[in-house]
Enzyme design. Structure first.
Site, short mmCIF file in Angstrom:
data_model
loop_
_atom_site.label_atom_id
_atom_site.label_comp_id
_atom_site.label_asym_id
_atom_site.label_seq_id
_atom_site.Cartn_x
_atom_site.Cartn_y
_atom_site.Cartn_z
CB SER A 147 -0.90 0.03 1.16
OG SER A 147 -1.67 1.41 1.38
CE1 TYR A 160 -4.41 -2.50 4.99
CE2 TYR A 160 -3.50 -0.14 4.29
CZ TYR A 160 -3.95 -1.57 4.01
OH TYR A 160 -3.61 -1.93 2.64
CE LYS A 164 -1.12 -4.25 3.28
NZ LYS A 164 -1.19 -5.00 2.44
#
Length: 255
Positions: A147, A160, A164
């Site tokens: 991402s 999150y 990542k």
């Protein structure tokens, strides 16, 4: 007469491809792009019914596609499935989850759910596919769907982002280890892409305004924006590319 170089091929003829998270969204788009390019694509996800619909649509076009029910968060399930159905020349790991909240409200349950799939699952899936290739003495291309949030911070996205950023780290380390075996390891880092996964974000007008202001090209992404990127990294066109991130972010991280 001048001897002109020949463009490398984007064809995946003769290549066996594993795409996880393939029942919808970015995963389905990646599976479609690689099947259209001639790959023998195995679509994997937890829900076999949705996978079968996708495979039926692909085979109706004359593409090679099949179903593999597999839970990426279950390391033993992954190891058994990859050993049984591999080796895979190409991996696209698009399985992922997000549980967004302010950092002060993160629960251990949400933290563990995100890390178990986005990091632990991705790590051991990449490991399993690499083991199969090394045992077979074959080169390969391993692609983790990361991402743009692996390169910047984001509101309500501390967990999150952490998952990542970690994917980027092990991708670089594995690229160093597997390079002598001609196994490449890279990530694709999309911006906000309109999929069922991101539907809740796009229902918030203030959040959409923030997104569109950050994306320099002035629009949010579609799954089609990822298809060219995954085909490039999967194919011999990127044969000297490893240990890096392909940012498909409309310029979000440029400043």
């Amino acid at each position: 007469m001048i001897d002109l170089p020949t463009s490398p091929t984007f064809s995946l003829e003769g290549k066996k491809v594993l795409v996880t998270g393939a029942s919808s969204g970015i995963g389905l788009a990646c599976a479609s792009a690689l099947a259209e390019a001639g790959g023998d694509v195995v679509l994997a996800a937890r829900r076999a019914d949705k996978l079968q619909e996708a495979v039926d649509a692909m085979t109706a076009k004359g593409w090679n596609a099949s179903v593999l029910q597999m839970n990426v968060a279950d390391v033993l399930d992954v190891q058994v499935a990859v050993e049984k159905h591999g080796p895979f020349d190409v991996l696209v790991n698009s399985a992922g989850v997000a549980r967004h909240s302010p950092a002060l409200e993160t629960t251990p349950e949400d933290f563990d759910a995100v890390m178990n799939l986005n990091l632990r699952g991705a790590y051991f899936l990449t490991q399993a596919v690499a083991k199969g290739l090394i045992s077979a003495g074959r080169p390969g291309s391993l692609i983790n769907m990361s991402s743009q949030m692996a390169h910047v911070g984001g509101l309500d996205r501390a967990v999150y982002c952490a998952s990542k950023f970690a994917v980027e780290g092990f991708t670089k380390a594995m690229a160093l280890e597997f390079g002598p075996k001609q196994i490449r390891v890279n990530t694709i880092c999309p911006t906000f892409i309109r999929t069922p996964f991101t539907e809740a974000t796009f229902e918030n007008p203030d959040r959409v305004k923030w997104i569109e202001e950050k994306i320099k090209l002035g629009r949010t992404g579609t799954v089609e924006d990822i298809m060219g990127a995954v085909l490039y990294l999967a194919s011999d066109a990127s044969s000297l590319v490893t240990g890096t991130s392909l940012l498909v972010d409309g310029g979000w991280t440029a400043d």
